[in-house]
Design an enzyme around this catalytic site. Structure first.
Site: not given
Length: 427
Positions: A12-13, A41, A302-303
């Site tokens: 993801g991302d 997104h 979150r990182p």
């Protein structure tokens, strides 16, 4: 019907929303087929930045339909908040359509998600606690409430009372907790359903009509192949199927409707949450990638964990999702590194393997085998073709394509729309 599926090839991302938005200009319908508001997104449109979670990227085009398919789980309160936010910024949402067969996320799903993670302790999956998994569990148990049920007052009231009785028994036995009450849920969620009523319809019929009219349909994936409940790093996965094949189940179109599958990846790898990550970085290179790439979760903040590009992952994704074309994002993030690495295989108990293991314990023992390439220092954010890239950056992309067995159709050198470059016509 000419159709393209956009899927994430990693965890993801990867920038699917940006690529979907880029391709949406030529589409007639843009449809989501899986996941919920655990997906986030970021879209650049009209010089402004928008962060979406449930709403399809096609919402920005008034002349196109934006469809939430039956495979998506919908939190109506969260969706209304997102729609209101768009409306307040002058974006019309009249072109949205929601499947009447989509499952509804309710407060007891959110509570169950929280209780489950707490119960797991050190073995927690790292969910976004948006109620996604519990909603899909109810769907499989055939006790889920769908959008069509939410709109009918008597049906919703009856089903909700039945489910709360069942959930209370489960929550008390498993977590020593109670379920949110009927009074805490009914009025708010019924009212939310009524506000969404005009959007709700048989979206499978819309897509079939598009097929008959030979229109262009863009299917927008959520999460990534490595989070797929069947093909990902189980159990550290989502509760649905982000692979391209789920388009048929999650929207109601036939498998012959898909023309191309665009696999979206970054020039490196990132992951939010727990689970194996063979190429993860903990050094200065990792810090560079996280900060330059602004690797913080759209949904959670979150990182993200970051690592080198993993061609073992990409080959797995290509195979299980039928990827025909590759879109590589965030190439500019690697600028300034002396060397860049690509994982070409793993070492497992002293042996070289080139396929992704299904066994989690084996995967944890895997050590990445890297191929090291020279980096580049030139500013590439203005490059509009492969030929304009520095030789080392071009060689890096070509090596990725070669190792993964997929040609590159799109590459991106920055977050803006004009920094996304199409190498061949896809429609």
């Amino acid at each position: 019907m000419s159709s393209i599926v956009v899927v994430g090839t990693q965890w993801g991302d990867e920038g699917k929303g940006k690529i979907t938005d880029f391709l949406a200009e030529q589409a007639d319908v843009i449809a989501r087929f899986s996941g919920g508001n655990n997906a986030g997104h970021t879209i650049q449109f009209g010089g402004e930045t928008y962060k979406l979670h449930l709403v399809p990227s096609g919402i920005f085009y008034k002349d196109k339909l934006a469809v939430i398919g039956n495979g998506v789980v919908v939190d109506p309160v969260a969706l209304l908040k997102e729609l209101d936010g768009l409306n307040e910024r002058g974006i019309s949402t009249d072109n949205l359509r929601i499947s009447n067969r989509a499952q509804v996320i309710l407060p007891y799903h959110l509570a169950q998600d929280e209780y489950e993670e707490r119960r797991r302790g050190d073995n927690k999956i790292g969910t976004t606690k948006k109620g996604i998994g519990p909603a899909y569990v109810d769907k499989a148990q055939r006790i889920g409430i769908r959008m069509a049920d939410l709109l009918e007052k008597e049906t919703f009231e009856r089903r909700l009372k039945e489910n709360i009785e069942y959930k209370n028994a489960c929550f008390k036995g498993m977590f020593n907790e109670t379920c949110p009450t009927f009074d805490e849920i009914f009025d708010e969620y019924y009212a939310a359903g009524q506000r969404l009523k005009d959007y709700v319809t048989d979206t499978a019929k819309i897509l079939d009509d598009a097929n008959v009219a030979d229109e262009k349909v863009l299917f927008e994936g959520a999460q990534g192949v490595m989070l797929d409940i069947d093909h990902g790093t189980y159990p550290f996965v989502t509760s649905s199927n982000p692979v391209a094949g789920n388009v048929t189940v999650g929207t109601g179109v036939g498998p012959t409707s898909v023309s191309k599958v665009i696999g979206v990846c970054k020039s490196y790898t990132s992951r939010v949450g727990d689970g194996p990550f063979p190429t993860e970085l903990f050094d200065e290179d990792g810090h560079h990638i996280r900060e330059v790439g602004r690797e913080y979760g759209t949904t959670t903040g979150r990182p993200r964990r970051v690592g080198w590009f993993d061609s073992v992952v990409l080959r797995h994704s290509r195979r299980v999702s039928g990827i025909t074309d590759l879109s590589i994002n965030s190439i500019d993030v690697l600028t300034g590194l002396d060397t860049v690495k690509i994982c070409t295989a793993y070492e497992l108990d002293g042996e070289k393997i080139t396929e992704y293991p299904a066994n989690l314990d084996q995967l944890r023992r895997c050590k990445p085998i890297f191929e090291e390439l020279p980096g580049w220092t030139e500013d590439i954010t203005g490059c509009r073709s492969l030929d304009e890239l520095p030789e080392n950056a071009r060689n890096y992309l070509e090596r990725i394509s070669e190792l993964c067995g997929v040609h590159i159709s799109i590459f991106s050198v920055g977050p803006d729309r004009e920094q996304t470059n199409l190498l061949e016509q896809l429609w």
